[in-house]
Design an enzyme around this catalytic site. Structure first.
Site, PDB file in Angstrom:
ATOM      1  N   GLU A 176       0.813  -1.182  -0.119  1.00 44.19           N
ATOM      2  CA  GLU A 176       0.044  -0.124  -0.040  1.00 44.19           C
ATOM      3  C   GLU A 176       0.967   1.334  -0.045  1.00 44.19           C
ATOM      4  O   GLU A 176       0.820   2.134   0.800  1.00 44.19           O
ATOM      5  CB  GLU A 176      -0.991   0.089   1.083  1.00 44.19           C
ATOM      6  CG  GLU A 176      -2.041  -1.090   1.083  1.00 44.19           C
ATOM      7  CD  GLU A 176      -3.309  -0.902   2.025  1.00 44.19           C
ATOM      8  OE1 GLU A 176      -4.279  -1.459   1.645  1.00 44.19           O
ATOM      9  OE2 GLU A 176      -3.059  -0.617   3.319  1.00 44.19           O
ATOM     10  N   GLU A 282      -6.115  -7.132  -2.066  1.00 45.16           N
ATOM     11  CA  GLU A 282      -6.737  -7.115  -0.695  1.00 45.16           C
ATOM     12  C   GLU A 282      -8.181  -6.555  -0.883  1.00 45.16           C
ATOM     13  O   GLU A 282      -8.518  -5.676  -1.416  1.00 45.16           O
ATOM     14  CB  GLU A 282      -6.230  -6.239   0.404  1.00 45.16           C
ATOM     15  CG  GLU A 282      -4.954  -6.606   0.599  1.00 45.16           C
ATOM     16  CD  GLU A 282      -4.256  -5.670   1.762  1.00 45.16           C
ATOM     17  OE1 GLU A 282      -4.988  -5.179   2.712  1.00 45.16           O
ATOM     18  OE2 GLU A 282      -2.859  -5.504   1.753  1.00 45.16           O
TER      19      GLU A 282
END
Length: 348
Positions: A176, A282
């Site tokens: 991320e 995710e």
């Protein structure tokens, strides 16, 4: 003469049939190589060893106790994602996931036939959009030393996997990384070139060990096209290297339909703009909203499959096996230790 003619026609028919069979085989091969037959339906289960160590048990739909990985496979999961941290603590929630632990878990999953993704956080604990802390041992490194550390650490972990017979299909060079990683040196908004070079260190180390493994640059908020254009334009303009654009997507029960559509639009734009494959690394949703979560998962899988040029590689659920663990409420498991109906979406 008639017998010779009949024999000739029989031979011609056999040759024709053989050509048709070869043609059909070629079509099937092209279909499979396009990714249609190899779509990844995955789960990040990095907490699983810690849950098991604390005595958690897992049960299938009929109530029989089983290995959690076997239950996931029964529900259509074919790929496992594992995070790895540099020098983690022994905290069951915010620690573990060391190189050795990651290798052990990857070997366990690979032996059960799962495809493997390794998620390098390049930190001693969580790395995400709000924090990208350097490992303590790397804190005082200058930038050249930091690049060497990223390359050396990545290569070292992957060589451990290789020596244990595990070949990861994908490697994330950062987790991320909306504003880069290894702050402040690699903060993208301050020095995009530094971030690109750090990504390249992870990329080059991966290819040195596993030339065919695909490297992922992963951001959160898969619906945010402006974020993705900014970050990947920056990487491209600074010589950054990646094979796959990875996304996280955690919509609410109220906005998942619009977020899924925005995510699809973003995936198609990434394919058109950079020519790269895309993957949802995710997803998650409130575990109590089983039917809504089911619909969300089915829809995002279908949308990812529909990405232009067949470049949508797969969808991974983040820690689906969680129940009564670490206060996390976006798993796909009920409090009785059985999977929720939301997990059935991966069978579609």
């Amino acid at each position: 003469m008639e017998k010779r003619i009949a024999g000739w026609w029989s031979l011609t028919a056999l040759i024709g049939l053989a050509i048709v069979i070869l043609f059909v085989v070629a079509i099937i091969g092209n279909y499979q190589s396009s990714g249609a037959a190899t779509f990844a339906k995955g789960a990040d289960v990095s907490w699983l060893p810690q849950m098991e160590a604390k005595g958690y048990k897992f049960y299938d739909d009929r109530g029989a106790q089983k290995d959690c990985l076997d239950i996931l496979k029964e529900h259509g999961i074919n790929s496992i994602r594992l995070r790895t941290w540099v020098n983690p603590s022994d905290d069951p929630v915010n620690g573990h996931c060391s190189a050795d632990e990651t290798v052990t878990m990857a070997k366990r999953a690979a032996n059960k036939g799962f495809r493997i993704m390794i998620d390098f956080h390049y930190s001693d604990s969580w790395a995400d959009p709000g924090k990208q802390y350097k490992p303590a041992a790397w804190t005082n490194y200058n930038f050249n030393e930091l690049m060497n550390a990223v390359y050396g650490y990545t290569k070292w972990v992957l060589e451990k996997l290789k020596s244990n017979g595990v070949t990861p299909e994908w490697v994330q060079t950062g987790n991320e990384t909306n504003d880069g990683m290894l702050w402040e040196d690699g903060r993208a908004s301050k020095n995009m070139k530094n971030f690109a070079w750090l990504v390249n260190c992870g990329y080059d180390a991966t290819k040195a060990v596993f030339p065919s493994t695909k490297c992922i640059v992963h951001l959160s908020n898969g619906y945010d096209n402006s974020l993705y254009r900014w970050l990947f334009d920056g990487l491209k303009n600074n010589g950054g290297k990646w094979d796959v654009i990875g996304m996280s997507l955690y919509p609410s029960t109220a906005d998942w339909q619009s977020k899924n559509q925005q995510c699809l639009n973003n995936m198609n734009d990434m394919v058109s703009r950079y020519g790269k494959e895309v993957m949802i690394c995710e997803i998650g949703m409130d575990y109590t909203a089983e039917s809504t979560a089911y619909n969300f998962i089915v829809d995002i899988i279908n949308k990812t499959r529909s990405v232009s040029s067949g470049k949508g590689l797969g969808v991974f659920y983040w820690e689906p096996q969680c129940y009564n663990w670490a206060g996390y409420t976006k798993g796909c498991w009920r409090t009785d230790g059985r999977p929720s109906s939301a997990l059935d979406a991966f069978l579609k």
